[in-house]
Scaffold this motif. Structure first.
Motif, mmCIF file in Angstrom:
data_model
loop_
_atom_site.group_PDB
_atom_site.id
_atom_site.type_symbol
_atom_site.label_atom_id
_atom_site.label_comp_id
_atom_site.label_asym_id
_atom_site.label_seq_id
_atom_site.Cartn_x
_atom_site.Cartn_y
_atom_site.Cartn_z
ATOM 1 N N LEU A 1 0.814 -1.200 0.222
ATOM 2 C CA LEU A 1 -0.178 -0.047 -0.062
ATOM 3 C C LEU A 1 1.011 1.217 0.011
ATOM 4 O O LEU A 1 1.569 1.542 1.159
ATOM 5 C CB LEU A 1 -1.024 0.129 1.356
ATOM 6 C CG LEU A 1 -1.990 -1.258 1.426
ATOM 7 C CD1 LEU A 1 -2.888 -0.904 2.500
ATOM 8 C CD2 LEU A 1 -2.781 -1.625 -0.027
ATOM 9 N N ILE A 2 0.813 1.904 -1.245
ATOM 10 C CA ILE A 2 1.472 3.238 -1.334
ATOM 11 C C ILE A 2 0.886 4.424 -1.052
ATOM 12 O O ILE A 2 -0.014 4.736 -1.888
ATOM 13 C CB ILE A 2 2.352 2.986 -2.652
ATOM 14 C CG1 ILE A 2 2.803 1.721 -2.945
ATOM 15 C CG2 ILE A 2 3.066 4.275 -3.048
ATOM 16 C CD1 ILE A 2 2.573 1.078 -4.215
ATOM 17 N N GLY A 3 0.910 5.203 -0.097
ATOM 18 C CA GLY A 3 0.220 6.371 0.203
ATOM 19 C C GLY A 3 -1.222 6.341 0.230
ATOM 20 O O GLY A 3 -1.820 7.011 -0.614
ATOM 21 N N ILE A 4 -1.807 5.195 0.889
ATOM 22 C CA ILE A 4 -3.048 5.039 0.817
ATOM 23 C C ILE A 4 -3.390 4.638 2.207
ATOM 24 O O ILE A 4 -2.648 3.917 2.710
ATOM 25 C CB ILE A 4 -3.589 4.008 -0.320
ATOM 26 C CG1 ILE A 4 -5.121 4.145 -0.350
ATOM 27 C CG2 ILE A 4 -2.977 2.731 -0.010
ATOM 28 C CD1 ILE A 4 -5.518 3.237 -1.591
ATOM 29 N N ASN A 5 -4.571 5.188 2.681
ATOM 30 C CA ASN A 5 -5.030 4.993 4.110
ATOM 31 C C ASN A 5 -6.256 4.250 4.319
ATOM 32 O O ASN A 5 -7.106 5.152 4.884
ATOM 33 C CB ASN A 5 -4.738 6.245 4.903
ATOM 34 C CG ASN A 5 -4.620 6.006 6.454
ATOM 35 O OD1 ASN A 5 -4.811 4.933 6.872
ATOM 36 N ND2 ASN A 5 -4.867 7.199 7.038
ATOM 37 N N HIS B 1 6.961 -1.043 7.316
ATOM 38 C CA HIS B 1 6.462 0.252 7.230
ATOM 39 C C HIS B 1 7.906 1.142 6.585
ATOM 40 O O HIS B 1 8.750 1.306 7.435
ATOM 41 C CB HIS B 1 5.923 1.093 8.142
ATOM 42 C CG HIS B 1 5.599 2.530 7.761
ATOM 43 N ND1 HIS B 1 5.640 3.311 8.845
ATOM 44 C CD2 HIS B 1 5.350 3.206 6.855
ATOM 45 C CE1 HIS B 1 5.227 4.536 8.444
ATOM 46 N NE2 HIS B 1 5.221 4.710 7.097
ATOM 47 N N LEU B 2 7.750 1.409 5.405
ATOM 48 C CA LEU B 2 8.848 2.531 4.670
ATOM 49 C C LEU B 2 8.478 3.915 4.978
ATOM 50 O O LEU B 2 7.233 3.875 4.407
ATOM 51 C CB LEU B 2 8.874 2.008 3.161
ATOM 52 C CG LEU B 2 9.883 0.876 3.095
ATOM 53 C CD1 LEU B 2 9.806 -0.181 3.639
ATOM 54 C CD2 LEU B 2 10.248 0.928 1.499
ATOM 55 N N GLN B 3 8.944 4.699 5.750
ATOM 56 C CA GLN B 3 8.577 6.196 5.890
ATOM 57 C C GLN B 3 9.617 7.176 5.206
ATOM 58 O O GLN B 3 10.305 7.591 5.580
ATOM 59 C CB GLN B 3 8.602 6.417 7.268
ATOM 60 C CG GLN B 3 7.955 7.542 7.768
ATOM 61 C CD GLN B 3 7.786 7.770 9.334
ATOM 62 O OE1 GLN B 3 8.000 7.005 9.926
ATOM 63 N NE2 GLN B 3 7.027 8.681 9.475
ATOM 64 N N PRO B 4 9.301 7.110 3.730
ATOM 65 C CA PRO B 4 10.437 7.744 3.085
ATOM 66 C C PRO B 4 10.184 9.493 3.024
ATOM 67 O O PRO B 4 9.079 9.877 3.634
ATOM 68 C CB PRO B 4 10.248 7.350 1.712
ATOM 69 C CG PRO B 4 8.632 6.948 1.602
ATOM 70 C CD PRO B 4 8.125 6.508 2.901
ATOM 71 N N VAL B 5 10.689 10.142 2.185
ATOM 72 C CA VAL B 5 10.437 11.703 2.014
ATOM 73 C C VAL B 5 9.160 11.476 0.869
ATOM 74 O O VAL B 5 8.921 10.471 0.262
ATOM 75 C CB VAL B 5 11.606 12.515 1.526
ATOM 76 C CG1 VAL B 5 12.568 12.668 2.323
ATOM 77 C CG2 VAL B 5 11.952 11.795 0.096
ATOM 78 N N PRO B 6 8.582 12.540 0.870
ATOM 79 C CA PRO B 6 7.113 12.453 -0.161
ATOM 80 C C PRO B 6 7.887 12.602 -1.530
ATOM 81 O O PRO B 6 8.928 13.113 -1.784
ATOM 82 C CB PRO B 6 6.403 13.461 0.381
ATOM 83 C CG PRO B 6 7.211 14.605 1.003
ATOM 84 C CD PRO B 6 8.261 13.570 1.534
ATOM 85 N N ALA C 1 3.668 -0.999 4.022
ATOM 86 C CA ALA C 1 3.191 0.534 3.483
ATOM 87 C C ALA C 1 4.311 1.349 3.426
ATOM 88 O O ALA C 1 5.363 1.205 4.149
ATOM 89 C CB ALA C 1 2.461 0.725 4.881
ATOM 90 N N ILE C 2 4.048 2.262 2.427
ATOM 91 C CA ILE C 2 4.998 3.159 1.971
ATOM 92 C C ILE C 2 4.225 4.454 2.482
ATOM 93 O O ILE C 2 3.450 4.903 1.677
ATOM 94 C CB ILE C 2 5.451 2.929 0.550
ATOM 95 C CG1 ILE C 2 5.995 1.754 0.354
ATOM 96 C CG2 ILE C 2 6.557 4.408 0.307
ATOM 97 C CD1 ILE C 2 6.570 1.541 -1.245
ATOM 98 N N ASP C 3 4.652 5.310 3.295
ATOM 99 C CA ASP C 3 3.918 6.472 3.618
ATOM 100 C C ASP C 3 4.808 7.366 4.532
ATOM 101 O O ASP C 3 5.334 6.986 5.658
ATOM 102 C CB ASP C 3 2.600 6.020 4.385
ATOM 103 C CG ASP C 3 1.591 7.507 4.526
ATOM 104 O OD1 ASP C 3 2.129 8.412 4.692
ATOM 105 O OD2 ASP C 3 0.431 7.270 4.102
ATOM 106 N N PRO C 4 5.147 8.451 4.151
ATOM 107 C CA PRO C 4 5.925 9.695 5.098
ATOM 108 C C PRO C 4 5.479 9.666 6.311
ATOM 109 O O PRO C 4 6.359 10.300 7.329
ATOM 110 C CB PRO C 4 6.012 10.937 4.278
ATOM 111 C CG PRO C 4 5.429 10.600 3.003
ATOM 112 C CD PRO C 4 4.466 9.286 3.067
#
Ligand SMILES: Nc1nc2c(c(=O)[nH]1)N[C@H]1C(S)=C(S)[C@@H](COP(=O)(O)OP(=O)(O)OC[C@H]3O[C@@H](n4cnc5c(=O)[nH]c(N)nc54)[C@H](O)[C@@H]3O)O[C@H]1N2
Ligand SMILES: Nc1nc2c(c(=O)[nH]1)N[C@H]1C(S)=C(S)[C@@H](COP(=O)(O)OP(=O)(O)OC[C@H]3O[C@@H](n4cnc5c(=O)[nH]c(N)nc54)[C@H](O)[C@@H]3O)O[C@H]1N2
Ligand code: SF4
Ligand SMILES: [Mo]
Length: 732
Positions: free
Chosen positions: A167-171, A216-221, A201-204
Motif C-alpha cells: 500500500l503506497i500512500g493510501i490509508n 513500513h517504509l517512511q520515505p520523503v514524499p 506500507a510506504i508513507d511518509p
C-alpha cells in the motif's frame, strides 16, 4: 422507543455502509451499522453517525437560492430557478455555442447513480464535450497508466487470498477508498494479517494503516516512482518476477529492465530518505510472495509523478503475475452491473490522451481519466472563441477542492452563469448565481451501481464479493422544503430548453454498449425508473435486488476465468515509451531538486476521519476535537522552530500563503507538515482559521510543476516555509 427500523445504506461517503434507521412514528431518530450485513458486518463510522444531523443542520438549504445584485441571496422556488436557468443557458448556447457550457461533478455526484447519468445525457443533448469531474484532480494517473499498460481481462488476485499487500500512500482505515476491499476495511485487514498476510506500507507518515504494517517504509514524499522503480530493479535482478506469465502475456520487459537499471537501491536510497536495505526487503517481500496486490492512493499520486507512479504500480503487479488465471474463480463478477466475464488474456494499450476535445491551455486534450479539471479555471478566464461562460457544479466544490484557490475564485466570478447544486452555502455556492437545493440522501432512493463499478477504477478497489443494495427514500423532506433530486435539475432544464435526453448505460470496458434509451420528456420518470434502465443488463435484476432490502451477496452462478481465445494477440505493455522516457529523466533528478531553497519543508496531504473533503466538517460532533484541519508536525520539529501546540502560523509556498494551526504528531516524518485539504472558506474568512481551518489548495499553482500527462500539479509534497505570526499563540 423506536417504533420501527428500516434498512438502508449511508451516503455520507462513497463506502455506502449498510445501516439501520430507527423511527419514532414518521421521524428517523437514530442510525447504526447493520451487523447482519455480510460485507459491512455492522461497520459504521463517526461521520455516518451524524447523518441525521446533516439532514437537520441549520445550514442545510431547504429552498433554492438566487443571488441578488448586492451579493445576498433570496429563496426562489425550484420551478422558478429551472425556468430562469434554462432561459439563460439557451441564450448562452445560442450566442456562444455549446462549448460555452461546462459541467463539473464532484464527490456528491455519485451518491445517487441517476445524477451522473442524467448529467451525461444533458451534456450530450446540449452538444458540449466540456464535462469535467473530480477524477482528474484525484488519481488521474490510474486511468492514464492503465491506458499505457493495457488491461488484464480478468480481475487481479484478490486481497482475501493475498500473501502480501503493498500500500503506497493510501490509508484505507480512514479513507475507506481502496487498498483494502470496500466494506469493513478494519475487519478485512485484521483477518488478512491474522492469516499471515504481509502488509508493506510506504508513507511518509506513520498512518493508521502504516501502524498495522509488517513493514513500513517512511520515505520523503514524492519519491515513490523512484522507490517502485528500485523495487522493480531488485525483483528483476533477483528473478523474483513471474517469467512464464511475462513470456506469454507481456511486452516491453527488456525496456523496463533497462530503464530501472539506473535505480539500484544503493543509488536511490539517499534521495528517498530510506536505507537501501529497506527497499530491498520491500521488493523481496512483494516479489517473493505467491499472491499479492499493490495499490497506490492519493498521496503519491499528487506528489509529482502520478502517471509514472501508477504505471509502475501496474508494472509491479504485472511482472509478478498478480492477475487471475484460467480456471480461477472470480470473487466479484459484478452485481448490479453487467456480469464481468473474465478471460485469461490482455487487451493491448489504448490512447491515454490526445483525443476528443482540445483544451485551449497548456496543450491538453481529453484523457482516459476524463477532461483535465486543472484547465477549467483557465478555460473560463481565457477570453476568445470557445470560452466557458456557464458552469453547472454537481456535488463538487471547486473553491474548496481545486488547486489554486485564488484562480478558481476569479474564474467563478467571471462566469455569466454559475449554478451550484449543493446542500449548503459552500464556498462555491457563495459565488453562484443560483444554488439548487437537493434532497438529503435518506430522502432519496439509491442503489450501489457506482460502488459496483469501483473494481474497474484500479487494482485494489471494489467489493470483495458480488454485493449490492437498493434503498427506497425513507423519509419526506422537512415540511416547507422545496428540494429536488439532483438529476431533476437536468431533466427539468432540458425539457424547458426543448432538448430530449437519452440514457446511455455505462460500459464495463471500452465505449458504452447498447442503444441509448430515450427518456420520456412528457412524463417525468422516477429514480427507480432510471435505475431500471441502468440495470437492464445487470447480473442481478433490479426486481431481484429490491427483495433484499438489507443488501446481499449474490454468488451464483459462479464465474470462472475462461481460457485465452485461440489466436489472441493482445499483451500487457510494461515498456511504454513515454514512461521509459520519464524514468530516464527522473533517474538523475529527485523530485525535490527543483524546489526553491527557501522553502525547506513540504506540506503533504492526508484525510481525517471527521471530514469528507469539504463536507461533514460543520457537524458539531465532528468538530469536537478539531474544528479546523491541523497542520500536523513532528513535536521535535515544532520545538526546533519554537512552535507551540495550537499556534496559528503562516504557511508560504512559492505561489501563495495561508494560515494554519500547528499541532504535534509524532507519526509525521520530520521536515513535513501533514494537512487535510478543502477546509477554510473564501479568503475573506482567513482570520477564522481556528473555527474553519484553511485551504491548502491555495498553495498550488496549476501552471507549474504539473504532471505533463494528466495536468495534475503537486497537491501533496508542496514546498513550503512556516513563519510565526504576531498573536498566533493561544491566549494563556
Ligand atoms: N490539496 C489537495 N487538494 C485536493 C485533494 C488533496 O488531497 N489535497 N483531494 C482531491 C480529491 S481526491 C478530490 S475527489 C477533490 C474533491 O473535490 P470536490 O468533489 O469538488 O469537493 P468536495 O468538497 O467533495 O465537494 C462536495 C460538495 O458537495 C456538497 N454536498 C454535501 N452533501 C451533499 C448532498 O447530499 N447533495 C449535494 N448535491 N451536494 C452535497 C458539499 O457541500 C460540497 O460543496 O478534491 C481534491 N483536492
Ligand atoms: N474520512 C475521509 N474519507 C475519505 C475522504 C475524506 O476527505 N475523509 N476523501 C475521499 C476521497 S475524495 C478520496 S480520493 C479517498 C482517498 O483515499 P486515500 O488515497 O487513502 O487518501 P488519504 O487518506 O489522504 O491517504 C493518503 C496517504 O498518502 C500519504 N502521502 C502523502 N504524500 C505522500 C507521498 O508523496 N508519498 C507517499 N507514499 N505517501 C504520501 C499521506 O500521509 C496519507 O496517509 O478518500 C475518500 N475517503
Ligand atoms: S464510512 Fe462512514 S460516512 Fe462512509 S458510508 Fe460508512 S458510515 Fe457512512
Ligand atoms: Mo477523491
Amino acid at each position: 422507543m423506536a417504533t420501527r427500523t428500516e434498512p438502508s445504506y449511508c451516503r455520507m461517503c462513497f463506502n455506502a455502509c449498510a445501516m439501520l434507521v430507527d423511527f419514532e412514528g414518521d421521524e428517523p431518530v437514530a442510525v447504526r451499522g447493520d451487523k447482519e450485513n455480510p460485507v459491512y458486518q455492522g461497520f459504521f463510522c463517526v461521520k455516518g453517525q451524524q447523518l441525521l444531523h446533516a439532514r437537520s443542520h441549520p445550514g442545510r438549504l431547504l429552498r433554492s437560492q438566487k443571488r441578488r445584485a448586492d451579493g445576498s441571496f433570496e429563496a426562489i422556488s425550484s420551478r422558478q430557478a429551472f425556468d430562469e436557468i434554462a432561459e439563460r443557458l439557451g441564450e448562452l448556447r445560442a450566442k456562444y455555442g455549446p462549448r460555452s457550457i461546462a459541467t463539473y461533478s464532484g464527490t456528491f455526484s455519485t451518491a445517487n447513480p441517476a445524477s451522473g447519468t442524467l448529467l451525461t445525457a444533458w451534456m450530450k443533448a446540449i452538444g458540449s464535450r466540456m464535462a469535467f469531474n473530480s477524477n482528474t484532480i484525484d488519481q488521474p494517473g490510474k486511468a492514464l497508466g492503465q491506458a499505457l499498460h493495457g488491461m488484464w481481462m480478468a480481475p487481479p488476485q484478490d486481497f482475501a487470498t493475498a500473501d502480501v499487500a503493498l500500500l503506497i500512500g493510501i490509508n484505507p482505515l480512514v479513507a475507506m477508498s481502496g487498498g483494502v476491499p470496500q466494506g469493513n476495511p478494519g475487519r478485512f485487514l485484521s483477518d488478512a494479517l491474522a492469516r499471515g498476510m504481509q502488509l508493506v506500507a510506504i508513507d511518509p507518515r506513520r498512518s493508521e494503516t502504516a501502524r498495522r504494517a509488517t513493514l513500513h517504509l517512511q520515505p520523503v514524499p514524492g519519491e515513490d516512482a523512484a522507490i517502485l522503480a528500485s523495487m522493480l530493479h531488485v525483483i528483476l535482478r533477483e528473478g523474483l518476477h513471474d517469467a512464464d506469465f511475462c513470456a506469454e502475456h507481456v511486452n516491453g520487459l527488456d525496456a523496463l529492465r533497462a530503464a530501472v537499471a539506473a535505480y539500484a537501491p544503493e543509488r536511490v536510497a539517499a534521495r528517498t530518505g530510506l536505507a537501501a536495505d529497506e527497499i530491498v526487503r520491500a521488493a523481496r517481500v512483494f516479489g517473493g510472495a505467491k499472491r499479492g496486490v499493490a495499490t497506490a492512493g492519493t498521496g503519491p499520486n499528487m506528489s509529482g509523478h502520478g502517471t509514472l507512479l501508477e504505471y509502475l504500480v501496474l508494472c509491479l503487479n504485472t511482472v509478478c503475475g498478480r492477475w487471475l488465471r484460467e480456471g480461477e474463480r472470480v470473487a466479484n463478477p459484478g452485481c448490479v452491473v453487467p456480469t464481468f466475464s473474465a478471460k485469461a488474456q490482455a487487451t493491448g494499450p489504448w490512447p491515454g490522451w490526445g483525443f476528443g476535445e482540445k483544451l485551449r491551455v497548456r496543450g491538453f486534450t481529453n484523457t482516459a481519466a476524463g477532461m483535465p479539471t486543472t484547465t477549467l479555471a483557465d478555460e473560463i478566464l481565457l477570453e476568445g472563441d470557445g470560452q466557458v461562460r456557464a458552469l453547472i457544479n454537481l456535488g463538487g466544490n471547486p473553491v474548496a477542492a481545486w488547486p489554486d484557490q485564488r484562480k478558481t475564485i476569479a474564474a467563478m466570478e467571471k462566469l455569466d452563469l454559475l449554478v451550484q447544486i449543493d446542500i449548503k452555502m459552500s464556498a462555491t455556492a457563495k459565488l453562484a448565481h443560483y444554488v439548487v437545493a437537493p434532497k438529503h440522501s435518506i430522502e432519496m432512493p439509491g442503489v450501489t451501481i457506482n460502488q459496483d463499478y469501483l473494481s474497474l477504477y484500479g487494482v485494489g478497489f471494489g467489493y470483495p464479493a458480488p454485493y449490492g443494495q437498493y434503498t427506497p427514500a425513507l423519509v419526506d423532506p422537512p415540511e416547507g422544503a422545496d428540494v429536488v433530486e439532483e438529476w431533476e435539475f437536468f431533466y427539468e432544464t432540458a425539457k424547458r430548453m426543448g432538448l430530449a435526453l437519452e440514457l446511455q448505460q455505462m460500459a464495463l470496458i471500452g465505449p458504452a454498449k447498447g442503444a441509448p434509451i430515450p427518456l420520456d420528456m412528457e412524463r417525468k420518470p422516477t429514480s427507480e425508473d432510471i435505475y431500471a434502465i441502468l440495470m437492464r443488463d445487470a447480473r442481478v435484476p433490479f426486481d431481484e435486488l429490491r427483495k433484499h432490502r438489507h443488501g446481499a451477496v449474490f454468488p451464483d452462478p459462479p464465474v470462472f476465468v475462461a481460457p485465452k481465445d485461440a489466436g489472441w494477440e493482445g499483451r500487457l505493455e510494461v515498456g511504454a515509451a513515454p514512461m521509459m522516457e520519464a524514468l530516464a529523466e527522473l533517474a538523475d533528478a529527485p523530485v525535490a531538486s527543483g524546489d526553491p531553497a527557501d522553502l525547506p519543508l513540504r506540506l503533504i496531504s492526508r484525510r481525517m476521519m471527521t471530514a469528507y473533503n469539504s463536507s461533514s466538517r460543520d457537524l458539531p460532533a465532528l468538530r469536537a476535537k478539531y474544528a479546523y484541519n491541523p497542520a500536523f508536525m513532528h513535536p521535535d520539529e515544532m520545538a526546533r522552530l519554537g512552535l507551540e501546540p495550537g499556534e496559528v502560523v503562516a504557511i508560504h509556498s512559492e505561489h501563495a500563503s495561508i494560515l494554519g494551526v500547528v499541532e504535534p504528531d509524532a507519526s509525521v516524518r520530520e521536515g513535513l507538515v501533514s494537512m487535510s485539504h478543502s477546509f477554510g472558506d473564501l479568503p475573506e474568512r482567513d482570520g477564522d482559521v481556528r473555527a474553519i481551518g484553511s485551504n491548502t489548495g491555495r498553495l498550488t499553482s496549476v501552471e507549474r510543476d504539473y504532471d505533463r500527462f494528466s495536468g495534475l500539479p503537486r497537491m501533496s509534497n508542496i514546498p513550503i516555509r512556516i513563519e510565526r505570526v504576531e498573536g498566533g499563540r493561544r491566549a494563556s
